[in-house]
Design a protein around this motif. Structure first.
Motif: not given
Length: 287
Positions: A131-154
């Motif tokens: 739903x967040x993705x759809x909101x971003x697409x409906x409101x603005x044109x200059x977007x990057x939707x970046x889908x990620x998975x299984x995240x690890x960081x420091x």
């Protein structure tokens, strides 16, 4: 270029801020304590005062199991919070990066999901992220939707840290072996995101480290590289029931990255090896 990063206390937000600083970009990382993104007036006030050229929205409600019973809070953060930030970005004509997830897909089959495949989330967390993705697409044109998975960081907790902690007291572990996806190192992902925001190649992207593995095989590689003598028993999803259903197929195609000239991330094995070195250095520095 002025950049506002939400979720600074999390794994990805922390590394995105550090990467921006390496590029000498003016960056402001904000935590939940500094901004409640579900407070529309607070969001407007902060964005109006900072006037960012880019908003990188890493903050999210990510407690997948808890989300099934805590739906109101999950929705407020992942849907309403995203809406307020996207509206603020539109007001200032700022680029908007929305971090999404493999959980927007139902996880059936064994083929990688393409960026254009129809999402069909099977859990409440995935539903709110979609739903967040759809909101971003409906409101603005200059977007990057970046889908990620299984995240690890420091910064923060993740599967690798959990496995290493368990290895201190266990010499045998049962780990799910029929869920397949790609581990993603936030250090590598942050570099890609900062590269993206310098372009106008907007759209939906999948961004994970290269290669696929199961949680059980991932655990085996962690113990092998860390020199831990732990036997990993591969079990089925059904043998490890959770409140929220997990997608068995989290494979994501990175076709759009390649088509738009972005360099794919290194393999997950390479990322894991570098991460374990970084973890060891952090421990040694803390002693």
């Amino acid at each position: 270029m002025k950049i506002l990063v939400t979720g600074y206390a999390g794994q990805l937000g922390y590394d995105v801020v550090r990467e921006c600083e390496l590029h000498n970009l003016e960056v402001k990382g904000i935590t939940r304590n500094e901004l409640d993104i579900t407070d529309k007036a607070a969001v407007i006030s902060l964005v109006d005062s900072f006037k960012p050229d880019v908003i990188i929205h890493c903050a999210a409600y990510t407690a997948v199991d808890k989300a099934e019973d805590d739906q109101e809070n999950c929705r407020n953060v992942n849907v309403e919070g995203t809406k307020y930030l996207a509206e603020a970005a539109k007001k200032h004509d700022a680029k908007f990066v929305y971090i999404s997830t493999d959980y927007v897909f139902e996880g059936k089959g064994d083929q990688p999901f393409n960026e254009d495949d129809q999402p069909n989330p099977i859990g409440y967390y995935g539903l709110t992220k979609y739903e967040g993705e759809k909101i971003v697409q409906s409101l603005i044109d200059n977007y990057f939707i970046v889908r990620i998975s299984w995240v690890f960081g420091i910064n923060g907790n993740n599967f690798i840290k959990t496995m290493l902690r368990l290895s201190e007291t266990r010499n045998e572990l049962n780990v799910v072996g029929d869920q397949v996806g790609s581990p993603t190192y936030t250090f590598d992902l942050a570099k890609l995101i900062v590269e993206m925001i310098k372009t106008d190649k907007y759209g939906i992207y999948h961004a994970t480290n290269e290669g696929f593995t199961s949680w059980a095989e991932f655990a085996k590689e962690i113990f092998k590289l860390a020199g831990k003598d732990v036997l990993v028993q591969s079990i089925s999803t059904e043998e490890y029931p959770t409140r929220a259903v997990r997608p068995k197929n989290s494979r994501l195609s990175k076709q759009k990255l390649v088509e738009n000239g972005f360099k794919p991330l290194p393999t997950w094995e390479d990322a894991l090896a570098r991460y374990l070195v970084q973890l060891k250095q952090e421990v040694e520095l803390g002693e």
